[in-house]
Write an enzyme that holds these catalytic residues in place. Structure first.
Site, PDB file in Angstrom:
ATOM      1  N   TYR A 191      -5.113   5.418  -7.881  1.00  0.00           N
ATOM      2  CA  TYR A 191      -5.449   5.106  -6.496  1.00  0.00           C
ATOM      3  C   TYR A 191      -6.896   4.649  -6.429  1.00  0.00           C
ATOM      4  O   TYR A 191      -7.814   5.448  -6.568  1.00  0.00           O
ATOM      5  CB  TYR A 191      -5.222   6.362  -5.657  1.00  0.00           C
ATOM      6  CG  TYR A 191      -5.726   6.343  -4.242  1.00  0.00           C
ATOM      7  CD1 TYR A 191      -5.002   5.724  -3.227  1.00  0.00           C
ATOM      8  CD2 TYR A 191      -6.919   6.973  -3.909  1.00  0.00           C
ATOM      9  CE1 TYR A 191      -5.453   5.738  -1.919  1.00  0.00           C
ATOM     10  CE2 TYR A 191      -7.374   6.994  -2.597  1.00  0.00           C
ATOM     11  CZ  TYR A 191      -6.638   6.374  -1.611  1.00  0.00           C
ATOM     12  OH  TYR A 191      -7.091   6.403  -0.327  1.00  0.00           O
ATOM     13  N   TYR A 199       0.832  -1.210   0.000  1.00  0.00           N
ATOM     14  CA  TYR A 199       0.000   0.000   0.000  1.00  0.00           C
ATOM     15  C   TYR A 199       0.865   1.258   0.000  1.00  0.00           C
ATOM     16  O   TYR A 199       1.622   1.519   0.941  1.00  0.00           O
ATOM     17  CB  TYR A 199      -0.909  -0.007   1.222  1.00  0.00           C
ATOM     18  CG  TYR A 199      -2.125   0.880   1.088  1.00  0.00           C
ATOM     19  CD1 TYR A 199      -3.318   0.363   0.605  1.00  0.00           C
ATOM     20  CD2 TYR A 199      -2.097   2.214   1.447  1.00  0.00           C
ATOM     21  CE1 TYR A 199      -4.452   1.160   0.487  1.00  0.00           C
ATOM     22  CE2 TYR A 199      -3.225   3.022   1.331  1.00  0.00           C
ATOM     23  CZ  TYR A 199      -4.397   2.480   0.846  1.00  0.00           C
ATOM     24  OH  TYR A 199      -5.522   3.274   0.724  1.00  0.00           O
TER      25      TYR A 199
END
Ligand SMILES: [Zn+2]
Lengths: 144, 389
Positions: free
Chosen positions: B339, B289
């Site tokens: 994203y 992440y």
């Protein structure tokens, strides 16, 4: 020539909850309080009903010196909220009174903070029964 | 570890992946984005809407709920829904819980999705919307501090001070991931950058520059989960879910154990590895992440790829490049692909294990790790270990 840093934009007032209302009221009176567990005497912050060590609910406020060391800081340079045009510093302080606990605040120093630097709290009155807690270096108090 | 979690190993699979294009202004609702990605994922799997028995998403009040998406796609009486409140930290928990529902027989086929207009409608950085809802906010926002780039910059600085991590380490990570995005037709940012470009990019919140931050993106991504048995008869090579963990960690502000240089991933990783019977050395490719550069560096440490404090030098050594020991964020990540709040990491891991990642394919990739926001802003995280079926 050290850069001048502004203050955080004013106008975002805290929204106390039922656990924190009294803490904010004490801060407005220039008292920095943490909770102390009646059963095991562990200090804690931020305000919560239960002691995370012994899971009991009985506690009392303990006024402590707002003191600690600089754990980290940022120099904010993007206006994430209206009214924030100048660069300003937000500091993360490791509280002396509560082992393993960190608190955020504004920075009241002329120069950037240093890692591990000893700091003390400075009450900033915001009007309408509200004070915030900023931080400044303590070393200029210490007379060697 | 609960014994039943070991029985869960390799019982379910990801059999379909779908995307919408990634843009800066989708021009459509998140409901539309969700439907497009879901239909694309079903088509990829060789399935249709009539096969869907469950829908799952995570969101922070900004996207289409399963209870809206089901009727919008004409799904008759789905037997399982999950509408998980939360940000990136729960992104992989959504898939983990969907897989548990499939393994338990509650629903045979579930679609997990995330649809987001994070540039044109709901900016995570706070611009143009209200403050997040959390009791911690009252102790931060009055000081002009509430946006994720500020929070992560604070943690990054602590790591720099404690371990000597340098801006050049963050920069090398951004450069490496951009090089991967250059090879990814789906990526928003496909122009190569240099370390000088990184260092010259404007400050956001020191120590973070613009190129430390992920891309605010409009888009959606969906994944089809079903049983390993059913997966064998479907169109695409199955990717097995070998480990799926989510869980706690400490608040970084209280609880008496505050260490801003270690994340919830350090507590979760041993459980995840034990569940899958795998360890860091078994992992061929990792999607970690990357809301910000620093989050990758701390996860390289907390998932055990290098010693604590060595994440920066590990990246600088080239280990995370496509030809390195552990290729990381092979699609370019949130920094350069786009994203979608965690889900496009899982999709890229699936692509690598299928062997269809094109110019950015890691040769012989058989095991992949994909991870969620490692638990800084709220003390929770989640992760998946996937294996070629
Ligand atoms: Zn106690």
């Amino acid at each position: 020539m050290p850069e001048r840093y502004g203050r955080p934009p004013q106008g975002v007032r805290p929204t106390p909850d039922r656990d924190s209302k009294d803490w904010w009221a004490r801060l407005a009176g220039h008292e920095f309080a943490v909770q102390r567990c009646d059963t095991c005497h562990t200090a804690r912050f931020p305000p919560r009903a239960f002691c995370p060590v012994c899971r009991t609910e009985d506690w009392r406020w303990a006024a402590v010196e707002p003191a600690g060391t600089v754990e980290s800081w940022i120099v904010n340079r993007r206006p994430f909220m209206p009214g924030a045009s100048e660069p300003y510093i937000v500091v993360l302080v490791r509280l002396a009174a509560v082992p393993g606990c960190l608190i955020h605040g504004g920075w009241d120093g002329d120069r950037e903070p240093e890692y591990g630097q000893a700091v003390e709290g400075v009450y900033a009155d915001m009007g309408d029964d509200l004070a915030l807690l900023n931080w400044r270096p303590t070393e200029w108090h210490a007379s060697p | 570890m609960a014994k039943r979690l070991l029985e869960f190993r390799d019982r379910t699979a990801v059999v379909g992946v779908g995307y919408t294009p990634f843009t800066k202004d989708s021009g459509v609702s998140t409901l539309t984005l969700a439907c497009r990605a879901i239909l694309a994922a079903l088509d990829d799997a060789g399935l249709g809407p009539g096969d869907v028995e469950g829908l799952a998403t995570h969101r922070v009040g900004d996207s289409a709920a399963p209870s809206l998406v089901g009727p919008a796609l004409g799904l008759a009486d789905p037997s399982w829904y999950l509408d998980q409140f939360g940000g990136g930290s729960v992104s992989h928990a959504v898939v983990a819980q969907a897989a548990l529902a499939v393994a338990a027989g509650v629903a045979e086929t579930v679609v997990c999705y995330r649809a987001i207009n994070a540039r044109s409608e709901f900016r995570m950085g706070g611009t143009g919307r209200g403050l997040p809802v959390s009791p911690e906010v009252q102790y931060q926002a009055p000081y002009g501090y509430f946006a994720p780039p500020q929070q992560y910059a604070m943690y990054a600085r602590a790591h720099m001070q404690k371990y000597g991590t340098k801006a050049e380490h963050f920069g090398q990570l951004a450069v490496t991931q951009r090089a991967n995005a250059v090879k990814n037709p789906r990526a928003l940012m496909r122009t190569p950058i240099t370390l000088d470009d990184y260092l010259a990019s404007r400050w956001i919140a020191e120590p973070f520059r613009l190129l430390d931050c992920c891309l605010e993106t409009d888009g959606a991504c969906a994944l089809v989960i079903t049983t390993a048995d059913r997966a064998r008869s479907l169109r695409r090579a199955p990717v097995l879910i070998s480990g799926a963990a989510w869980g706690g960690g400490d608040s970084h502000l209280s609880g008496g154990r505050a260490d801003p240089t270690t994340t919830a991933a350090a507590a979760l990783a041993p459980r995840l590895y034990a569940q899958a019977g795998l360890g860091p050395a078994d992992i061929d490719v990792a999607q970690l992440y990357d809301c910000f550069t620093y989050s990758v560096i701390v996860q390289l440490e907390d998932y055990g790829f290098c010693a604590k404090g060595e994440g920066g030098p590990y990246v600088a050594s080239g280990a995370t490049a496509l030809d390195g020991a552990l290729p990381v964020n092979t699609h370019g990540g949130f920094l350069s692909e786009g994203y979608v709040h965690g889900v496009n990491h899982i999709a890229e891991a699936v692509s690598q294990l299928r062997g269809d990642a094109g110019d950015r394919q890691v040769a012989g990739a058989e095991v992949a790790l994909s991870t969620a926001q490692p638990g800084y802003i709220l003390p929770a995280t989640s992760a998946l270990l996937l294996r070629k079926g």
